[in-house]
Design a protein around this motif. Structure first.
Motif, PDB file in Angstrom:
ATOM      1  N   SER A  74     -29.789   1.686 -22.533  1.00  0.00           N
ATOM      2  CA  SER A  74     -29.841   2.968 -23.451  1.00  0.00           C
ATOM      3  C   SER A  74     -28.982   3.237 -24.768  1.00  0.00           C
ATOM      4  CB  SER A  74     -28.280   3.474 -22.798  1.00  0.00           C
ATOM      5  OG  SER A  74     -27.270   3.058 -21.803  1.00  0.00           O
ATOM      6  N   PRO A  75     -28.340   2.406 -25.493  1.00  0.00           N
ATOM      7  CA  PRO A  75     -28.370   2.835 -26.852  1.00  0.00           C
ATOM      8  C   PRO A  75     -29.231   2.822 -27.769  1.00  0.00           C
ATOM      9  CG  PRO A  75     -26.514   1.336 -25.807  1.00  0.00           C
ATOM     10  CD  PRO A  75     -27.559   1.511 -24.512  1.00  0.00           C
ATOM     11  N   LEU A  76     -30.218   2.457 -27.185  1.00  0.00           N
ATOM     12  CA  LEU A  76     -31.333   2.475 -28.173  1.00  0.00           C
ATOM     13  C   LEU A  76     -32.307   4.108 -27.747  1.00  0.00           C
ATOM     14  CD1 LEU A  76     -33.797  -0.693 -26.773  1.00  0.00           C
ATOM     15  CD2 LEU A  76     -32.128  -1.008 -29.224  1.00  0.00           C
ATOM     16  N   PHE A  77     -31.841   4.652 -26.967  1.00  0.00           N
ATOM     17  CA  PHE A  77     -32.436   5.943 -27.041  1.00  0.00           C
ATOM     18  C   PHE A  77     -31.898   7.062 -27.353  1.00  0.00           C
ATOM     19  CE2 PHE A  77     -34.868   2.651 -24.122  1.00  0.00           C
ATOM     20  CZ  PHE A  77     -35.589   3.254 -24.018  1.00  0.00           C
ATOM     21  N   THR A  78     -31.538   7.561 -29.157  1.00  0.00           N
ATOM     22  CA  THR A  78     -30.595   8.082 -28.964  1.00  0.00           C
ATOM     23  C   THR A  78     -32.012   9.515 -30.056  1.00  0.00           C
ATOM     24  OG1 THR A  78     -31.048   7.554 -31.713  1.00  0.00           O
ATOM     25  CG2 THR A  78     -29.353   6.816 -29.980  1.00  0.00           C
ATOM     26  N   GLU A  79     -31.064  10.420 -30.650  1.00  0.00           N
ATOM     27  CA  GLU A  79     -31.537  11.634 -30.860  1.00  0.00           C
ATOM     28  C   GLU A  79     -32.534  10.912 -32.666  1.00  0.00           C
ATOM     29  OE1 GLU A  79     -30.322  15.300 -31.494  1.00  0.00           O
ATOM     30  OE2 GLU A  79     -28.962  15.174 -29.909  1.00  0.00           O
ATOM     31  N   ASP A  80     -31.524  10.031 -33.164  1.00  0.00           N
ATOM     32  CA  ASP A  80     -32.855   9.467 -33.926  1.00  0.00           C
ATOM     33  C   ASP A  80     -33.652   8.534 -33.739  1.00  0.00           C
ATOM     34  OD1 ASP A  80     -30.623   7.772 -33.880  1.00  0.00           O
ATOM     35  OD2 ASP A  80     -30.478   7.129 -36.193  1.00  0.00           O
ATOM     36  N   LYS A  81     -33.526   7.805 -32.865  1.00  0.00           N
ATOM     37  CA  LYS A  81     -34.909   7.270 -32.573  1.00  0.00           C
ATOM     38  C   LYS A  81     -36.424   6.998 -32.407  1.00  0.00           C
ATOM     39  CE  LYS A  81     -33.315   3.034 -32.918  1.00  0.00           C
ATOM     40  NZ  LYS A  81     -33.507   2.228 -33.556  1.00  0.00           N
ATOM     41  N   LEU A  82     -37.066   6.721 -32.681  1.00  0.00           N
ATOM     42  CA  LEU A  82     -38.397   6.848 -32.319  1.00  0.00           C
ATOM     43  C   LEU A  82     -38.448   6.104 -31.688  1.00  0.00           C
ATOM     44  CD1 LEU A  82     -40.843   8.124 -32.417  1.00  0.00           C
ATOM     45  CD2 LEU A  82     -41.431   6.640 -34.241  1.00  0.00           C
ATOM     46  N   ILE A  83     -39.412   6.053 -30.056  1.00  0.00           N
ATOM     47  CA  ILE A  83     -39.160   5.288 -28.414  1.00  0.00           C
ATOM     48  C   ILE A  83     -40.975   5.857 -29.292  1.00  0.00           C
ATOM     49  CG2 ILE A  83     -39.266   5.198 -26.694  1.00  0.00           C
ATOM     50  CD1 ILE A  83     -36.688   4.631 -28.305  1.00  0.00           C
TER      51      ILE A  83
END
Length: 177
Positions: A74-83
């Protein structure tokens, strides 16, 4: 180019039936970290899905349930992160469906679908399935429908597209989630 590629495999058609998840972390256009986990879903296994991904109920008997896996990724899924995902509509719906099933708050992030970008950037390909796109671009896809191999392949597709078309061109494919 920095982003995270994800891929899910499922036990059946239900959106909360994730049986595996993989993450490929890309920094400076290089895959620098990988994560893979089997997941024990709280649902049945369809023979169709088992035939596709090769994951049987006994394979996940001792695997963690999704909330334990989510704590790690979950720490990888943030507003500034491109998935990124190849067929992000599917993978994102599995993520959202599984989060909803367990009553976990849905994160906000940016999403890019390499099926969509490949359709636009490579319109002459026979189709835009993961194995077709990787084959046409000379990207290795060892085991299609293995979540880790699929996530790494999606990452490499976007790296290829960014290298050949520029990051600015790819920004048009990004959606906020």
């Amino acid at each position: 180019m920095n982003f995270v590629a994800m891929d899910f495999e499922t036990a059946n058609h239900e959106k909360h039936s994730a049986v595996s998840v993989a993450i490929a972390v890309v920094r400076d256009s290089q895959v620098v970290d990988k994560f893979y986990s089997l997941i024990k879903p709280e649902t049945y296994f369809s023979s169709r899905n088992v035939a596709i991904n090769g994951i049987h109920e006994q394979d996940v008997a001792n695997a963690p349930k999704f909330p334990e896996v989510w704590d790690k990724i979950s720490p990888l899924f943030t507003e500034d992160k491109l998935i990124v995902a190849h067929n992000a509509t599917f993978d994102n719906s599995v993520l959202k469906g599984t989060l909803a099933y367990y009553g976990i708050e849905e994160p906000h992030y940016m999403l890019l679908d390499t099926v969509r970008s490949s359709r636009r950037l490579f319109p002459n390909f026979e189709n835009h399935k993961l194995n077709t796109v990787t084959s046409n671009l000379g990207i290795v896809l060892a085991h299609h429908h293995n979540a880790l191999d699929d996530a790494v392949a999606a990452a490499n597709i976007l790296i290829y597209e960014a290298h050949h078309f520029g990051e600015d061109q790819l920004k048009t494919f990004v959606k906020k989630k």
